[in-house]
Design an enzyme around this catalytic site. Structure first.
Site, PDB file in Angstrom:
ATOM      1  CD1 TRP A  20      -3.067   1.251   0.962  1.00 48.75           C
ATOM      2  CD2 TRP A  20      -1.598   2.222   2.337  1.00 48.75           C
ATOM      3  NE1 TRP A  20      -3.637   2.418   1.447  1.00 48.75           N
ATOM      4  CE2 TRP A  20      -2.754   3.033   2.293  1.00 48.75           C
ATOM      5  CE3 TRP A  20      -0.524   2.637   3.134  1.00 48.75           C
ATOM      6  CZ2 TRP A  20      -2.882   4.224   3.013  1.00 48.75           C
ATOM      7  CZ3 TRP A  20      -0.649   3.814   3.852  1.00 48.75           C
ATOM      8  CH2 TRP A  20      -1.817   4.590   3.786  1.00 48.75           C
ATOM      9  CB  ILE A 439      19.435  18.339  19.339  1.00 52.40           C
ATOM     10  CG1 ILE A 439      18.839  19.742  19.513  1.00 52.40           C
ATOM     11  CG2 ILE A 439      18.589  17.330  20.095  1.00 52.40           C
ATOM     12  CD1 ILE A 439      18.914  20.300  20.924  1.00 52.40           C
ATOM     13  CD  GLU A 613       5.512   9.368  21.279  1.00 51.86           C
ATOM     14  OE1 GLU A 613       5.806  10.420  20.699  1.00 51.86           O
ATOM     15  OE2 GLU A 613       5.589   8.250  20.749  1.00 51.86           O
ATOM     16  CG  HIS A 649      16.308  16.974  22.607  1.00 46.86           C
ATOM     17  ND1 HIS A 649      15.979  18.273  22.301  1.00 46.86           N
ATOM     18  CD2 HIS A 649      15.772  16.212  21.633  1.00 46.86           C
ATOM     19  CE1 HIS A 649      15.266  18.274  21.187  1.00 46.86           C
ATOM     20  NE2 HIS A 649      15.120  17.040  20.762  1.00 46.86           N
ATOM     21  CD  GLU A 673       9.407  20.931  18.013  1.00 50.63           C
ATOM     22  OE1 GLU A 673       9.954  19.824  17.888  1.00 50.63           O
ATOM     23  OE2 GLU A 673       8.326  21.226  17.503  1.00 50.63           O
ATOM     24  CG  HIS A 702      10.382  19.974  11.977  1.00 50.80           C
ATOM     25  ND1 HIS A 702      10.473  20.659  13.165  1.00 50.80           N
ATOM     26  CD2 HIS A 702      10.307  18.664  12.300  1.00 50.80           C
ATOM     27  CE1 HIS A 702      10.442  19.788  14.169  1.00 50.80           C
ATOM     28  NE2 HIS A 702      10.343  18.571  13.677  1.00 50.80           N
TER      29      HIS A 702
END
Ligand code: GLN
Ligand code: ZN
Length: 768
Positions: A20, A439, A613, A649, A673, A702
């Site tokens: 997929w 970092i 998370e 971090h 961040e 990013h």
């Protein structure tokens, strides 16, 4: 005769061998014509349905399949598309669909964010106050027909419910919630009506928002909405599906005017069971019991599950009103164990991915309908497989278990207070104020990836590869010195991935060949399996760090991934508690930290980008998780000398909720961040007086853009309005491995220049 049924909530899209993903990417790259793409996709979709049918699933979901994301599908179905992509199309084209998900040359993509507490990211629907919901195209109807005509399957259409959909959308004011819902309900009714017309018997409406805190008003909205849907489509049976936790208001939820309720008996097990026992379950409704874990990869103990189901039946009533299901969509696990050729058979036999989980469900259903004797052989094999892993040497490392049993409950602590450490470290390192650093990773260029590939394929010897990594490290140490960065890094050129690298070197981890799980869009991750006792086999990073440090007089940070992040980005064993696994990893990392300290590496960074998370959905579980996380981190780091500087971090900026835990990590320096949300970040520190070393990212890694000196200066200055310059560090948002050297070097030059200018301006205002 009892008539328990098996039901699936959703099947993985990615494909056994990522077919997929590959089709999507070929289509995007223009290598596959639209027609061919759609034909390939259709074949896949049908093969997934057929597989579920062959396994013997009674209620097979349709419409869970997606060309990108199911939340986006639902938004598009109801015309909830961002204004910038709205060109007045009646039916939303595939091109527009992918533009919303991925952006195009004129407009940026919609934001994506994590689907509850999973690692799956959905596209956040954007609704403006101008948005007028409408049915653009009843895709569920098309998919229902397809399954029926091609395979004779009467599918169970699956749709994200209206309240969850609106609650996960952004861009409208709360005052518009009710009017928006009022306009959506007739549209849902229309879609469901057409499905009923086409022969659908059941529809699964996903409302996972019900596991979050809900107010009286929310519950009233649920009552009104489901009354309208139920009355709007007489005869169609509605299954209200929840997952990822126990429902928040069980009594009210089970009384909603629907025909069945799906509950999670894995992640919300205790609370859901307690609620059923206290309040009972309505006799006229189907209970869809999510008893097979849709979030992990282990075989369920079928004997135990069967016993639990029998107790459940005792309280919940009739056997013709029970469905057995996974705890959530199987989107969150890999497809099948069968293709794995390299796993230890003891491990392989204890694994269960999507297909195997469905087979477990079918077995349980058979056991309930025909009696235990009918599945005796399956039960025997199931316990034997689980026992074999349990009793294997992998899960019986005496040394690790002894160490674990010696741990107390008190948080491990550094020998000296932060104040003392700050002084000792200032003397030891002699850094300027506003020290600059990065970092950890530097660009993983084509050359770096090619070198790793050659080494893996055996084209390069270990020496050749190591020499390459050394050269690259030396080159970047020189670059950092030339730019004038104060605290250097070795660049992580030897690492493919920050968790896999450690997993490959520690005992207790295994890696699959095809265990991919969709993370977002076509992007998959292949999480390591933590299947055994985790143990340190010897230094993992010392050689690289010592080499880098030998090239410079400036401090070079040792670089490790923290215990909580390693856990959260893996599929972890579930026979022992989460905190025990955290601590096993922490004990192994502690040995690495010790080895680094012994080798005279004086600054050690332990990254925890995934700490947040793992935060549980339920308020009452958060403190326990955070305590365990802090405990493990401190177990790994806090024993070091006062003049060894511990860094960490984290790469996310919303951490109002966890700021106390961050502080409790007791690191000497944390980098986080902040570039994309500087305002919010700064306001966090208005309310919370943070006193230890901290760097708020001054530029967004990013984007390929090179930010100017002025831009970075102004973000430093804003941070200094709430943070003392004596504790402030200057660094980018995150590691630079995805950037190119030609973006990285000028950006870092500007960053250092910005630091110099702010230092000069602060001048005498800051005493030493
Ligand atoms: N040290 C890691 C790097 O720089 C941290 C990555 C991360 O935070 N995700 O790549
Ligand atoms: Zn990061």
């Amino acid at each position: 005769m009892a008539n328990v049924l098996s039901s699936n909530l959703g099947y993985p899209r990615i494909g056994e061998k990522r077919e997929w993903k590959k089709a999507l990417e070929q289509f995007w790259a223009g290598k596959l014509e639209k027609e061919d793409f759609l034909a390939t996709i259709k074949k896949l979709r049908l093969s997934y349905l057929k597989k579920q049918k062959d396994i013997g699933v009674d209620l097979i979901p349709v419409g869970d399949f997606s060309l990108y994301d199911h939340v986006l599908d639902t938004a598009v179905l109801f015309g909830l598309i961002p204004d910038r992509f709205n060109s007045g199309e009646k039916k939303i084209s595939l091109e527009t669909y992918y533009s919303i998900a991925r952006g195009n040359k004129d407009s940026v993509a919609s934001e994506m964010t994590k689907w509850f507490n999973t690692n799956y990211h959905y596209i956040v629907p954007e609704i403006s106050n101008k948005t007028k919901p409408r049915v653009t195209e009843n895709r569920l109807l098309t998919l229902f027909h397809e399954a029926k005509e091609e395979l004779g399957i009467i599918g169970k259409p699956v749709i994200v419910g209206p309240i969850t959909l609106l609650r996960l959308s952004k861009g409208y004011d709360e005052a518009h919630f009710q009017p928006l819902l009022d306009s959506l309900v007739p549209l849902y009714t229309q879609v469901l009506g057409e499905l009923k017309e086409a022969g659908a018997e059941w529809v699964q409406i996903d409302e996972p928002i019900l596991v979050k805190k809900s107010t009286k008003e929310d519950l009233a909205a649920f009552q009104k909405t489901y009354e309208a849907l139920k009355n709007g489509v007489p005869g169609l049976k509605l299954l209200l599906q929840t997952y990822f936790e126990a429902v928040d208001n069980y009594e009210e939820v089970v009384q909603l005017p629907v025909d069945g309720i799906g509950l999670d008996f894995v992640h919300g097990k205790e609370a859901n069971l307690r609620a059923i026992q206290s309040f009972g379950f309505p006799k006229d409704k189907v209970l869809a019991a999510g008893v097979i874990d849709g979030r992990n990869v282990w075989k369920a103990d079928l004997t135990e599950t069967l016993n639990e189901l029998e107790t459940l039946l005792g309280t919940a009533g009739e056997k013709d009103k029970l469905w057995i299901t996974p705890s959530c969509s199987l989107l969150h696990v890999p497809v099948t164990v069968t293709n794995e050729e390299k796993l230890d058979p003891i491990l392989k036999n204890a694994l269960s991915f999507a297909d195997e989980k469905l087979a477990e469900i079918v077995t349980l259903v058979k056991g309930l309908n025909e009696g235990k004797a009918a599945i005796e052989a399956d039960l025997k094999k199931n316990s034997a497989d689980i026992q074999a892993l349990q009793q294997s040497e992998h899960r019986n490392n005496q040394e690790v278990q002894k160490e674990l049993s010696r741990l107390g409950t008190e948080l491990p602590a550094r020998p000296g207070s932060y104040k003392l450490r700050q002084q000792v470290q200032a003397d030891a390192f002699q850094l300027p104020i506003l020290p600059t650093t990065t970092i950890g990773s530097f660009p993983q260029t084509k050359e770096v990836r090619l070198a790793r590939r050659k080494y893996r394929k055996g084209e390069w010897s270990e020496e050749q590869y190591e020499q390459f990594v050394k050269d690259e490290t030396a080159r970047w140490i020189k670059i950092q010195e030339d730019i004038g960065i104060d605290v250097l890094v070795h660049g992580e050129f030897e690492r493919n991935d920050m968790v896999e690298y450690f997993g490959e070197k520690l005992a207790g981890f295994a890696f699959t060949q095809f265990g991919w799980v969709q993370s977002y869009g076509s992007r998959g991750v292949k999480p390591p399996l933590i299947f055994g006792d985790v143990a340190w086999n010897g230094p993992m990073t010392v050689k690289e760090s010592v080499y880098a440090q030998s090239l410079t007089r400036k401090p070079v940070k040792g670089m490790l991934t923290g215990p909580v992040t390693i856990y959260n980005w893996s599929f972890a064993r579930n026979d022992i508690s989460q905190s025990k696994v955290f601590n096993q990893i922490a004990l192994a990392l502690k040995k690495e930290v010790h080895a680094l300290e012994e080798a005279d590496i004086r600054m050690i960074q332990v990254d925890e980008p995934a700490l947040r998370e793992g935060l549980p959905l339920k308020e009452e579980k958060k403190a326990g998780y955070l305590y365990d996380a802090v405990y493990a981190f401190r177990l790994a780091t806090s024993f070091v000398n006062n003049d060894t500087q511990i860094h960490t971090h984290m790469c996310y900026s919303e951490f109002d909720e966890i700021i106390d835990a961050i502080d409790a990590l007791d690191t000497d320096v944390i980098s986080i961040e902040a570039a994309r949300s500087h305002g919010e970040m700064v306001s966090t520190f208005e309310d919370f007086e943070y006193k230890k070393g901290i760097g708020l990212g001054v530029y967004d890694i990013h984007s390929p853009r090179v930010p100017s000196v002025a831009e970075m200066k102004s973000s430093i200055e804003r941070a200094l309005q709430v943070l003392d310059p004596k504790i402030f560090w200057i660094n980018p948002d995150c590691g630079l491995k995805t950037r190119k050297p030609e973006e990285t070097i000028p950006s870092l030059k500007n960053m250092v220049e910005a630091a110099h200018e702010v230092r000069a301006e602060l001048g005498d205002k800051v005493g030493k």
